[in-house]
Design a protein around this motif. Structure first.
Motif, mmCIF file in Angstrom:
data_model
loop_
_atom_site.group_PDB
_atom_site.id
_atom_site.type_symbol
_atom_site.label_atom_id
_atom_site.label_comp_id
_atom_site.label_asym_id
_atom_site.label_seq_id
_atom_site.Cartn_x
_atom_site.Cartn_y
_atom_site.Cartn_z
ATOM 1 N N MET A 99 55.563 31.224 55.351
ATOM 2 C CA MET A 99 56.183 30.776 54.318
ATOM 3 C C MET A 99 56.608 31.982 53.402
ATOM 4 N N PRO A 100 58.004 32.248 52.939
ATOM 5 C CA PRO A 100 58.182 33.426 52.121
ATOM 6 C C PRO A 100 57.445 33.262 50.839
ATOM 7 N N GLY A 101 57.317 34.535 50.375
ATOM 8 C CA GLY A 101 56.625 34.779 49.032
ATOM 9 C C GLY A 101 55.431 35.308 49.025
ATOM 10 N N TRP A 102 54.808 35.871 50.279
ATOM 11 C CA TRP A 102 53.686 36.624 50.412
ATOM 12 C C TRP A 102 53.387 37.922 49.398
ATOM 13 N N PHE A 103 52.392 37.957 48.954
ATOM 14 C CA PHE A 103 52.364 39.076 47.959
ATOM 15 C C PHE A 103 50.937 39.673 47.656
ATOM 16 N N ASN A 104 50.884 40.784 47.138
ATOM 17 C CA ASN A 104 49.576 41.446 46.932
ATOM 18 C C ASN A 104 49.527 42.122 45.475
ATOM 19 N N VAL A 105 48.289 41.922 44.865
ATOM 20 C CA VAL A 105 48.081 42.371 43.631
ATOM 21 C C VAL A 105 46.571 42.986 43.449
ATOM 22 N N THR A 106 46.653 44.073 42.791
ATOM 23 C CA THR A 106 45.223 44.741 42.196
ATOM 24 C C THR A 106 44.732 44.388 41.038
ATOM 25 N N LEU A 107 43.501 44.009 41.016
ATOM 26 C CA LEU A 107 42.979 43.380 39.870
ATOM 27 C C LEU A 107 41.765 44.120 39.565
ATOM 28 N N PRO A 108 41.408 44.776 38.254
ATOM 29 C CA PRO A 108 40.012 45.044 37.739
ATOM 30 C C PRO A 108 39.038 43.829 37.775
ATOM 31 N N ASN A 109 37.919 44.432 37.716
ATOM 32 C CA ASN A 109 36.771 43.254 37.528
ATOM 33 C C ASN A 109 36.577 42.821 36.146
ATOM 34 N N VAL A 110 36.550 41.468 36.001
ATOM 35 C CA VAL A 110 36.419 40.728 34.713
ATOM 36 C C VAL A 110 35.035 40.127 34.931
ATOM 37 N N PRO A 111 34.257 40.456 33.894
ATOM 38 C CA PRO A 111 33.032 39.741 33.765
ATOM 39 C C PRO A 111 32.778 38.263 33.538
ATOM 40 N N VAL A 112 31.711 37.670 34.105
ATOM 41 C CA VAL A 112 31.873 36.334 33.971
ATOM 42 C C VAL A 112 31.569 35.894 32.518
#
Length: 333
Positions: A245-258
């Motif tokens: 399906m259209p709309g594949w994506f990628n994103v880079t995220l930093p760590n977030v503490p729980v």
């Protein structure tokens, strides 16, 4: 009794009260400091039992120093869980702030009671630590060489245990690494998903990702439209149709503490709108990959990947090997 004499007589209880309040300030303004961890260790494992024992037995002859020391640790280990158990049945629950406030009030209240009882005692116990007192307490001069050696070994073992415990508490292992991957309805709630659509009608969901992997991660999201059947007799899945399906994506995220204390907050969310042209019972699969995504075989002429190795992605998602989410959609003509 003048203020100087009172300070000298009750220096231990005044110190515990002051350190308890200092710990409260450190937790608010310097939560990651080493001093906070050291004070927190004493705050939980020593202060409650010490104030309790001193309030109960203010006279010197009621307990000796070693008994007071041992009971201070032992009772602290018993008192803190009991306070936590009581908080569990209150609206505040077992959380950092209620525990901190409860233990601080306990330490201050029992310290005040201990000061009152000590001033009324006929032979009050005041802890002054000197080398001569330690020798007398351990009966050092009357002990044999073997007893002295065993005493030294015991003291070293106790100090080593305390040091090891302090190191483990001040240098905790990182928590479990994991990623939150979720879809919500168009209103941002886990409800009202577009599970009933007409052919060509748009449906919208919110895709969310939260990184708790203790490092920066690049996430790749693939979205597949799948028609499959499950055979209960043979426990096998047959994939009949599988379209990207259209709309594949990628994103880079930093760590977030729980964060278990405050309200949960999203890190990354994006709206995803889709439509399905062919009537039938379909599944929309959202596959999540970390750092890299698998290569796909060449696209078939009809766009149906069901007869290619790409179907293994859905099979692995069903088996839990690939982190994934699924939305069942019934498409009417």
């Amino acid at each position: 009794m003048n203020p100087h004499q009172r300070l000298k007589t009750h220096w231990d209880l005044i110190t515990i009260t002051a350190l308890s309040l200092i710990l409260d300030i450190l937790i608010v303004y310097a939560p990651d400091s080493l001093l906070r961890k050291i004070l927190g260790l004493a705050f939980i494992l020593f202060f409650p039992g010490y104030t309790f024992i001193t309030a109960l037995f203010p006279n010197r002859k009621e307990l000796d120093n070693l008994e007071r020391l041992a009971l201070s640790f032992g009772l602290s280990i018993a008192i803190v869980p009991l306070i936590g158990l009581g908080l569990n049945y209150t609206p505040w629950g077992i959380r950092l702030t209620p525990i901190l406030v409860s233990l601080t009030l306990f330490n201050i209240t029992l310290a005040a009671a201990a000061i009152y009882r000590r001033e009324k005692a006929f032979d009050p116990w005041v802890p002054w630590i000197t080398l001569e007192r330690i020798k007398k307490e351990l009966e050092w001069d009357e002990s044999s060489r073997l007893d002295k050696a065993l005493t030294i070994i015991l003291i070293v073992a106790i100090l080593t245990s305390i040091g090891t415990l302090a190191y483990v508490i001040t240098h905790p292992k990182p928590g479990e690494a994991f990623t939150e991957f979720y879809i919500l309805g168009p209103e941002g709630k886990a409800a009202d998903y577009p599970t009933e659509l007409k052919a060509g009608q748009d449906g919208t969901v919110i895709i969310g990702i939260v990184n708790h992997e203790h490092r920066n991660v690049t996430y790749y999201v693939q979205i597949w439209l799948v028609n499959l059947t499950w055979d209960n007799t043979t426990n096998t899945t047959t994939i009949h149709k599988m379209y990207p399906m259209p709309g594949w994506f990628n994103v880079t995220l930093p760590n977030v503490p729980v964060n278990i204390e405050g309200n949960w907050t999203p890190q990354f969310e994006t709206n995803y709108t889709f439509s399905i042209e062919e009537p039938g019972k379909w599944q929309v699969w959202f596959l999540l990959f970390k750092d890299t995504q698998p290569e796909l075989p060449p696209a078939p002429s009809d766009g149906n990947y069901a007869e290619t190795d790409a179907k293994n992605l859905i099979l692995e998602a069903i088996n839990g090997t690939v982190q994934s989410l699924k939305l069942n959609v019934n498409v009417r003509p």
